[in-house]
Write a protein that holds these residues in place. Structure first.
Motif, mmCIF file in Angstrom:
data_model
loop_
_atom_site.group_PDB
_atom_site.id
_atom_site.type_symbol
_atom_site.label_atom_id
_atom_site.label_comp_id
_atom_site.label_asym_id
_atom_site.label_seq_id
_atom_site.Cartn_x
_atom_site.Cartn_y
_atom_site.Cartn_z
ATOM 1 N N PRO A 160 146.549 69.030 9.214
ATOM 2 C CA PRO A 160 146.648 68.023 8.144
ATOM 3 C C PRO A 160 146.798 66.779 8.696
ATOM 4 C CG PRO A 160 148.633 69.089 8.255
ATOM 5 C CD PRO A 160 147.677 70.063 9.021
ATOM 6 N N ASP A 161 146.338 65.666 8.433
ATOM 7 C CA ASP A 161 146.533 64.093 8.840
ATOM 8 C C ASP A 161 146.857 63.122 7.830
ATOM 9 O OD1 ASP A 161 144.209 63.955 7.405
ATOM 10 O OD2 ASP A 161 143.298 63.003 8.820
ATOM 11 N N GLU A 162 146.929 61.882 8.099
ATOM 12 C CA GLU A 162 147.405 60.821 7.287
ATOM 13 C C GLU A 162 146.034 60.240 6.503
ATOM 14 O OE1 GLU A 162 151.098 60.885 9.907
ATOM 15 O OE2 GLU A 162 149.069 61.105 10.213
ATOM 16 N N GLY A 163 145.002 60.678 6.957
ATOM 17 C CA GLY A 163 143.656 60.222 6.219
ATOM 18 C C GLY A 163 143.174 58.793 6.556
ATOM 19 N N ILE A 164 141.990 58.522 5.643
ATOM 20 C CA ILE A 164 141.399 57.322 5.823
ATOM 21 C C ILE A 164 142.211 56.092 5.471
ATOM 22 C CG2 ILE A 164 140.066 57.658 3.662
ATOM 23 C CD1 ILE A 164 138.078 56.042 4.568
ATOM 24 N N TRP A 165 143.016 56.456 4.370
ATOM 25 C CA TRP A 165 143.823 55.373 3.671
ATOM 26 C C TRP A 165 145.345 55.156 4.360
ATOM 27 C CZ3 TRP A 165 140.091 53.104 1.983
ATOM 28 C CH2 TRP A 165 139.150 53.670 1.001
ATOM 29 N N GLU A 166 145.479 55.878 5.555
ATOM 30 C CA GLU A 166 146.540 55.664 6.117
ATOM 31 C C GLU A 166 148.074 55.764 5.396
ATOM 32 O OE1 GLU A 166 146.126 51.705 8.081
ATOM 33 O OE2 GLU A 166 144.254 52.721 9.335
ATOM 34 N N THR A 167 147.966 56.877 4.577
ATOM 35 C CA THR A 167 149.145 57.138 3.465
ATOM 36 C C THR A 167 150.374 57.021 4.589
ATOM 37 O OG1 THR A 167 148.983 59.247 3.710
ATOM 38 C CG2 THR A 167 147.626 58.045 1.856
ATOM 39 N N ARG A 168 151.577 56.831 3.804
ATOM 40 C CA ARG A 168 152.747 57.088 4.569
ATOM 41 C C ARG A 168 153.723 57.895 3.746
ATOM 42 N NH1 ARG A 168 154.060 51.259 7.666
ATOM 43 N NH2 ARG A 168 151.994 51.133 8.239
ATOM 44 N N GLY A 169 153.064 58.822 3.019
ATOM 45 C CA GLY A 169 153.695 59.913 2.444
ATOM 46 C C GLY A 169 153.909 61.233 2.837
#
Length: 717
Positions: free
Chosen positions: A479-488
């Protein structure tokens, strides 16, 4: 209070950039680099945090009284000295016998500038809210009632760039006459400089200049003294020095440097603001008018290299010029935007520092420059990319500083109130430490496109790519934080997996097309495994769409890129179903949200505007689905959202009818370029190299024997 985001224009010199409002106020400028501390930070605070105003003066002396009282709240005063005399705060005090005085301009009126009325509450009609920013800005700056405007006494204001340049021209019409304010930053000086020239067009106009220098993001008040050999002043604070040269008389007033002067038809009054490190000599004076001619030639020669023609060429060429303005010339790095902390929602906390270089931008920026005919810029960006990706693949970051700096610590500036009260104001970006698997695909796609475009890399670059893929084989399932750079928290984001597939797909294509050594069987097998994994785990039959995450039920506009990247053909019913679902659930007033922040826990308070790049992706998908007329209609609506000088922010708020987010945003302008070129069927050979199918509305494979043949790579699943 700052102007609306859409009321700003951009000027720059390849090292940094400034935002100039319609009313003649420079409210944002970081010196000496894009990511340096701002000496004009009124954009994120108040006028007292730094700005440079030149505008028609008001007819009353009382207009500035409220600001004088506000200035008194400062703990320390901006000091103005006469040569070695530091006891006076008035820069117009009588000079000593051995001092060269600043020339006075005869017949100056004692007028003071009227101040902004932006703090008042204005109620807009529904019709006014729905107008595009450019048209609304035009309407609201055609006064006609003779009342003082913001910040000077101008009945109407019009502006434009001078041809295909970054030279800004603002026309002020007053009851007494008309003037044009010319703003530009000369490139290639050896130092950074901003020049402003007031040109008299008709009658005689009273003008006011107000300079408020506050270094370190509006915090540090400089020590100001007169220049010994030129007409002007010098301001020093710590490592920074700024010199202002002008033939106009200057004086200190309420911790500002101000001047009143008149301009008649045919007269030209120049102002030159130059930056240097405080331990160095102030750069020498240059003739402002010669600098203007040289700057115009520079931009016109650059623009002439472009090859874009067709219906949408003016907007596309302006966007390419904007991307050029966001490039840091010494290294080739391109910042996402020249600003920090412009909010994605007014009053909200989604405020980020975008003055850095994202690897994600590599593919689309490099391709945009090549498709526009600007191979030198593409080559410089490719070289920057090659340098920053060198090293251990495990240490690859999603973003870097302008020269490849790795550490971009995030902190907050509590002395700035934020744009329209949107706090916090951030410097740095903690997302630098996130895992975002899609960057591996971005890098591989960028370097593949560079080879296709004739920008050959050396053997070392290919060896680094092979090492990166070896590492990606071990982590693509994480898993990763993704393109939108989520902080959750990290999740199994669909787009991250799609881009992992792109990484192996483009590597296979490069090895095959350019006869490069590679473990092709292993790469093909991994590519097929990732593709099958995405199709099995991200598809939601109830929604009839691919979702944001594996096994999820939330939609995400990033999956609109699946057919554009060649992951699936546009004719695949799953693509059509996903487009339909996003139209039903992520459109707001006809524009696309990234995702529903009220339904997805991304670690931040909900609320943001529609994401402009996502809307451009929807246009591409509509065209690929054969809905070309609808695609063109949506594209032209997006073009109308640009302000009066063709600039876009990151997002648009349909409720308020305003641009929101950092400005101007490179990601939005790159999307504008690609979608416009696609709609014009421009350079389809290069578009196909990016994995894009032909825009014939059918999603058919290119005919055999053409440059596009064999470039589609969607495995059959």
């Amino acid at each position: 209070m700052p102007a609306r985001i859409e009321d700003y224009a951009l000027i720059g010199d390849g090292h940094t950039a400034a935002l100039v409002s319609r009313d003649g106020s420079v409210d944002w400028l970081c010196w000496p680099r894009f990511d340096s501390g701002a000496c004009f930070a009124a954009l994120l605070g108040t006028d007292d945090n730094g700005r440079w105003l030149i505008a028609p003066a008001a007819d009353t002396d009382a207009a500035d009284s409220s600001d004088a009282s506000r200035d008194d709240t400062h703990a320390a005063a901006q000091q103005h000295e006469e040569e070695s005399d530091c006891t006076t705060s008035d820069a117009s005090a009588k000079p000593k016998p051995d001092e060269k005085p600043v020339p006075r301009q005869a017949g100056k009126p004692p007028a003071q500038a009227a101040r902004s009325e932006a703090g008042k509450t204005h109620t807009k009609s529904a019709a006014q809210r729905t107008k595009a920013p450019a048209q609304r800005a035009h309407d609201e700056h055609q006064g006609g009632d003779g009342t003082p405007g913001q910040p000077g006494y101008a009945r109407s204001t019009r502006r434009r760039y001078r041809g295909e340049t970054l030279i800004l021209e603002t026309d002020f019409e007053t009851p007494d006459g008309a003037v044009t304010l010319i703003d530009f930053m000369p490139p290639g000086n050896g130092w950074s400089e901003m020049i402003r020239i007031v040109v008299g067009k008709r009658g005689t106009v009273k003008m006011r200049m107000e300079l408020v220098l506050r270094f370190d993001y509006g915090f540090s008040i400089p020590w100001v003294s007169r220049l010994t050999r030129d007409s002007g002043i010098k301001a020093i604070a710590g490592p920074d020095t700024v010199a202002l040269r002008t033939p106009v008389d200057l004086r200190g007033e309420n911790m500002k440097t101000v001047a009143e002067f008149t301009v008649s038809e045919g007269e030209r009054v120049p102002f030159s603001l130059t930056y240097s490190a405080s331990h160095l000599r102030v750069p020498p004076a240059h003739d402002p008018h010669t600098a203007l001619a040289r700057t115009e030639n520079y931009w016109l020669e650059w623009a002439a290299r472009g090859t874009v023609e067709g219906k949408y060429a003016p907007a596309i060429r302006r966007s390419l010029l904007t991307l050029k303005a966001l490039a840091y010339e010494p290294t080739g790095g391109i910042v996402a935007a020249p600003t920090t902390s412009l909010p994605e929602r007014m009053g909200g906390s989604r405020n980020w520092d975008y003055r850095y270089c994202w690897l994600r931008d590599a593919t689309i920026t490099l391709l945009a420059m090549m498709r526009g005919g600007y191979y030198d810029e593409a080559r410089a960006w490719r070289s920057w990319l090659g340098r920053v990706m060198a090293g251990s693949p495990e240490q690859l970051q999603i973003m870097y500083g302008l020269a490849g700096e790795r550490r971009l610590p995030e902190f907050e500036l509590d002395w700035l109130q934020g744009y329209e009260g949107s706090k916090p104001v951030r410097v740095g970006n903690n997302a630098v430490g996130q895992l975002q698997l899609d960057v591996y695909g971005e890098v591989m796609n960028a370097l593949h496109l560079a080879r296709v475009g004739g920008l050959q890399a050396d053997e070392t670059a290919w060896n680094v790519q092979c090492a990166m893929l070896k590492h990606l084989e071990t982590i693509w399932e994480e898993p990763d934080e993704g393109i939108w750079e989520t902080r959750g928290g990290r999740q199994q984001f669909t787009f991250s997996k799609v881009m992992a597939w792109v990484a192996f797909d483009r590597a296979v294509k490069s090895a095959e097309a350019f006869d490069l050594p590679a473990p092709l069987d292993d790469w093909r097998a991994t590519r097929a495994r990732i593709h099958a994994d995405v199709c099995a785990k991200s598809w939601n039959p109830e929604l009839n769409a691919f979702t944001q995450t594996y096994g999820g039920d939330a939609l995400d506009a990033s999956v609109l890129l699946m057919p554009l990247l060649g992951f699936l053909p546009p004719s695949d019913p799953r693509v059509a179903g996903t487009v339909d679902a996003i139209e039903k659930h992520l459109l707001h007033d006809g524009l696309v949200l990234r995702y529903r922040t009220t339904e997805v826990d991304d670690g931040l308070p909900p609320g943001e505007g529609t994401f402009l790049a996502c809307s451009f992706w929807m246009v591409d998908n509509l065209a690929l689905q054969g809905r070309v007329a609808q695609a063109r209609e949506m594209y032209e609506r997006l073009l109308a959202l640009a302000n009066d000088v063709g600039l876009l922010a990151e997002e648009y708020d349909p409720i308020s009818g305003r641009l929101v987010g950092n400005f101007p945003q490179g990601f939005s302008h790159v999307a504008l370029v690609h979608t416009g070129l696609n709609l014009m069927k421009h350079e389809q050979g290069m578009a196909s190299a990016a994995g894009q199918p032909p825009h014939d509305g059918q999603g058919r494979e290119p005919p055999a024997g053409t440059p596009d043949a064999g470039m589609q790579s969607s495995p059959v699943v």
